[in-house]
Every structure is written in structure tokens, then in C-alpha cells.
Design a protein around this motif. Structure first.
Motif, PDB file in Angstrom:
ATOM      1  N   ALA A  21      44.477  73.775  20.186  1.00  0.00           N
ATOM      2  CA  ALA A  21      42.426  74.045  21.135  1.00  0.00           C
ATOM      3  C   ALA A  21      43.309  73.902  22.225  1.00  0.00           C
ATOM      4  O   ALA A  21      43.009  73.879  23.445  1.00  0.00           O
ATOM      5  CB  ALA A  21      41.792  73.685  20.953  1.00  0.00           C
ATOM      6  N   SER A  22      43.643  72.691  22.435  1.00  0.00           N
ATOM      7  CA  SER A  22      43.976  72.154  23.821  1.00  0.00           C
ATOM      8  C   SER A  22      45.071  72.538  24.887  1.00  0.00           C
ATOM      9  O   SER A  22      44.898  73.261  25.711  1.00  0.00           O
ATOM     10  CB  SER A  22      44.269  70.956  24.266  1.00  0.00           C
ATOM     11  OG  SER A  22      45.584  69.967  23.149  1.00  0.00           O
ATOM     12  N   LEU A  23      46.346  72.885  23.906  1.00  0.00           N
ATOM     13  CA  LEU A  23      46.608  73.841  24.095  1.00  0.00           C
ATOM     14  C   LEU A  23      46.790  75.513  25.113  1.00  0.00           C
ATOM     15  O   LEU A  23      46.449  75.397  26.250  1.00  0.00           O
ATOM     16  CB  LEU A  23      47.942  74.513  23.686  1.00  0.00           C
ATOM     17  CG  LEU A  23      49.183  74.966  23.895  1.00  0.00           C
ATOM     18  CD1 LEU A  23      50.277  75.030  22.893  1.00  0.00           C
ATOM     19  CD2 LEU A  23      48.991  76.555  24.059  1.00  0.00           C
ATOM     20  N   SER A  24      45.326  75.965  24.334  1.00  0.00           N
ATOM     21  CA  SER A  24      45.195  76.991  24.516  1.00  0.00           C
ATOM     22  C   SER A  24      43.554  77.005  26.122  1.00  0.00           C
ATOM     23  O   SER A  24      44.185  78.226  26.762  1.00  0.00           O
ATOM     24  CB  SER A  24      44.080  77.414  23.303  1.00  0.00           C
ATOM     25  OG  SER A  24      45.034  77.998  22.240  1.00  0.00           O
ATOM     26  N   GLY A  48      50.147  88.063  19.700  1.00  0.00           N
ATOM     27  CA  GLY A  48      50.515  88.404  19.246  1.00  0.00           C
ATOM     28  C   GLY A  48      49.546  86.724  18.639  1.00  0.00           C
ATOM     29  O   GLY A  48      48.168  86.756  19.348  1.00  0.00           O
ATOM     30  N   ARG A  49      49.286  85.785  17.673  1.00  0.00           N
ATOM     31  CA  ARG A  49      48.043  85.472  16.851  1.00  0.00           C
ATOM     32  C   ARG A  49      48.283  83.978  18.580  1.00  0.00           C
ATOM     33  O   ARG A  49      47.696  83.203  18.585  1.00  0.00           O
ATOM     34  CB  ARG A  49      48.705  84.064  16.231  1.00  0.00           C
ATOM     35  CG  ARG A  49      48.862  85.386  14.979  1.00  0.00           C
ATOM     36  CD  ARG A  49      49.344  84.301  14.099  1.00  0.00           C
ATOM     37  NE  ARG A  49      49.767  85.504  12.377  1.00  0.00           N
ATOM     38  CZ  ARG A  49      51.470  86.747  12.524  1.00  0.00           C
ATOM     39  NH1 ARG A  49      52.038  85.932  13.676  1.00  0.00           N
ATOM     40  NH2 ARG A  49      51.244  87.026  11.976  1.00  0.00           N
ATOM     41  N   SER A  50      49.420  83.491  19.087  1.00  0.00           N
ATOM     42  CA  SER A  50      49.654  82.700  19.911  1.00  0.00           C
ATOM     43  C   SER A  50      48.717  82.356  21.267  1.00  0.00           C
ATOM     44  O   SER A  50      47.945  81.553  21.609  1.00  0.00           O
ATOM     45  CB  SER A  50      51.008  82.337  20.444  1.00  0.00           C
ATOM     46  OG  SER A  50      51.404  82.126  19.578  1.00  0.00           O
ATOM     47  N   PRO A  51      48.431  83.435  21.536  1.00  0.00           N
ATOM     48  CA  PRO A  51      47.714  83.673  23.545  1.00  0.00           C
ATOM     49  C   PRO A  51      45.770  83.837  22.323  1.00  0.00           C
ATOM     50  O   PRO A  51      45.732  84.199  23.065  1.00  0.00           O
ATOM     51  CB  PRO A  51      48.414  84.413  23.753  1.00  0.00           C
ATOM     52  CG  PRO A  51      48.421  85.326  22.830  1.00  0.00           C
ATOM     53  CD  PRO A  51      49.061  84.684  21.513  1.00  0.00           C
ATOM     54  N   GLY A 209      52.631  77.585  17.020  1.00  0.00           N
ATOM     55  CA  GLY A 209      52.465  78.154  15.838  1.00  0.00           C
ATOM     56  C   GLY A 209      53.497  77.755  14.558  1.00  0.00           C
ATOM     57  O   GLY A 209      54.428  77.169  15.355  1.00  0.00           O
ATOM     58  N   ALA A 210      53.240  78.545  13.388  1.00  0.00           N
ATOM     59  CA  ALA A 210      53.762  78.053  12.548  1.00  0.00           C
ATOM     60  C   ALA A 210      55.002  78.641  12.414  1.00  0.00           C
ATOM     61  O   ALA A 210      54.918  79.178  12.790  1.00  0.00           O
ATOM     62  CB  ALA A 210      52.887  78.533  10.903  1.00  0.00           C
TER      63      ALA A 210
END
Ligand code: GLP
Length: 245
Positions: A21-24, A48-51, A209-210
């Protein structure tokens, strides 16, 4: 104000965050500040999932700050070949759902390669030309594949490659198989090339991400070579890497 006003330091800057959450939140702040600095900024955007968290926060902010994207131009990094734009797994659908439907970006300024084009090579040339005509990429956001891919530049991609059709590796197809539940996972994609990405004035890599730890360590301390596409970023003077601790 021009694109050089983006407030990112002139070297590979590593920032680690305790939560996704803090990264986003931080990534969304970089994106929104770029628009505030230059309302007609040209952005390159990932899927992708990361953004996802970044887009979520950008959309929330833009509900308050009406007209954030009015003069912005975006270019997506990649799109699958042979997947119609309305297909749930297409990157066009992803962008519509997570960003475009919620902000005032002019659809004419939202560029995604057309993976259904009759002449794919011509489509790649057209995409490069559109980027050039827009004045080049000012700020590019990237995700990181577990094998070090950026966009869909798989290991072995030449660092001087431009937008082109690529074959996806089995591991990339497996990583994205869940978005194609009928089992028809695309085999090819159009991606901006590494040279196209490196011409962006500033780059932000969302390395979260994983299963990314090995790739992150290799980016931090491995050699710069084409077997690990993200290592090309070490040749760029203005890259920020956002990781999760
Ligand atoms: C996909 C995309 C990349 C993305 C990568 C990582 O293959 N083409 O642009 O960065 O996967 O995805 P994720 O963020 O879901 O781990």
C-alpha cells in the motif's frame, strides 16, 4: 513547464517500502506530481498486478482533482497478439477497467499497441512513430517479470530493440495464464523495445509482488547483460526502483 521538471534524482535510486500500500501510494504520488509539473506530460504505463494499487490511488486522487488527465498522453508498454480489445485478458481491457474509465484522459491520447493489426510489423513502426510525434516518453512506469523482463522484453532481448513482436516464454505464459481461463494463453505480444524504454527521460520500476526477490537482487548487484532485460535500466541516468521490504 517541460518534462525535465519531473522531480526524480539523476541516478538509480532505490526506495524500499514496508507494505505494498505504501509503495503504491508513493508511485501514485510520482505519477500525479509529473502531471502537476506538466499537465501535458507523456507517460508510458504498465499492466500486471504490481501497478494495480498505484492506479487505484491515482483514480481516487483524480476524483478530487477534476481534470487531472485532460491533456496527458499515455502509451502502454505492451499488448498481446491475437487478443481482441474487448477480451477480459487484453491489456486494453485492463487499462479501461483500472484507469481509463475513471479519469478524463482523452481516448485519442491513450495509446496501446493493436495486437489484432493485420500487419503487425507496420503496427510496431506506427507505434514508435506515435511516440516520437508525441515528443517522446517523459516518464515510464515499469513492472518487473520474475525472469527480469520489462514490458514483454524477455531474456535475450537486444538492448537496442524497438517496438516489435515477441514470443512469450513458457514461464511468462504460465505467470499470466490465470487471465485466460479458457486455456488459450497468447504466445506472442507487441512490446516497446528496451531502446524505446531507455529513451524515456525518467523511469520508475515497481519491483513488488511474489517471486520477485531473485530478480530484484540480480538487478541490484548482477551484471548488465541481455540475459536479464531489467539490467538495461542500469544504463539509464534517472531510474527509481520501488521495492517492498
Ligand atoms: C507482464 C507484463 C509486464 C509486467 C509483468 C509483471 O508479463 N507484460 O509488463 O511488468 O508481467 O507482472 P506482475 O506485476 O503481475 O507481477
Amino acid at each position: 513547464m517541460n518534462a525535465e521538471c519531473i522531480h526524480l534524482p539523476p541516478f538509480m535510486n532505490w526506495r524500499s517500502f514496508p507494505t505494498s500500500a505504501s509503495l503504491s501510494q508513493h508511485a501514485a504520488g510520482i505519477l500525479l506530481n509529473a502531471i502537476r509539473d506538466n499537465p501535458s506530460v507523456v507517460l508510458a504505463l504498465p499492466t500486471g498486478r504490481s501497478p494495480l494499487g498505484m492506479y487505484d490511488r491515482v483514480v481516487n486522487e483524480c476524483e478530487r482533482e477534476y481534470r487531472c488527465f485532460r491533456d496527458v498522453t499515455t502509451f502502454n508498454l505492451d499488448e498481446y497478439v491475437g487478443v481482441p480489445r474487448g477480451h477480459p485478458g487484453s491489456y486494453r481491457t485492463y487499462m479501461q477497467r483500472h484507469l481509463f474509465e475513471h479519469v478524463d484522459l482523452d481516448p485519442r491520447n491513450a495509446h496501446i499497441p493493436d495486437g489484432m493489426a493485420g500487419d503487425l510489423d507496420a503496427e510496431c513502426r506506427r507505434y514508435e512513430e506515435e511516440i516520437r510525434a508525441a515528443g517522446g516518453l517523459a516518464l515510464t512506469f515499469l513492472g518487473l517479470g520474475r525472469n527480469g523482463h520489462i514490458g514483454f522484453n524477455e531474456p535475450g532481448s537486444p538492448f537496442d530493440a524497438r517496438t516489435r513482436v515477441v514470443e512469450l516464454t513458457p514461464s511468462t505464459r504460465a505467470a499470466n495464464a490465470e487471465f485466460f481461463p479458457d486455456g488459450n494463453v497468447p504466445t506472442h505480444a507487441i512490446t516497446m523495445g528496451i531502446a524505446t524504454i531507455l529513451e524515456s527521460r525518467a523511469i520508475v520500476l515497481l519491483a513488488s509482488g511474489a517471486g520477485k526477490q531473485e530478480a530484484i537482487e540480480r538487478l541490484r548487484s548482477g551484471s548488465v547483460d541481455e540475459s536479464f532485460p531489467a539490467s538495461a535500466l542500469r544504463l539509464h541516468p534517472n531510474v527509481t526502483v520501488l521495492t517492498q521490504a
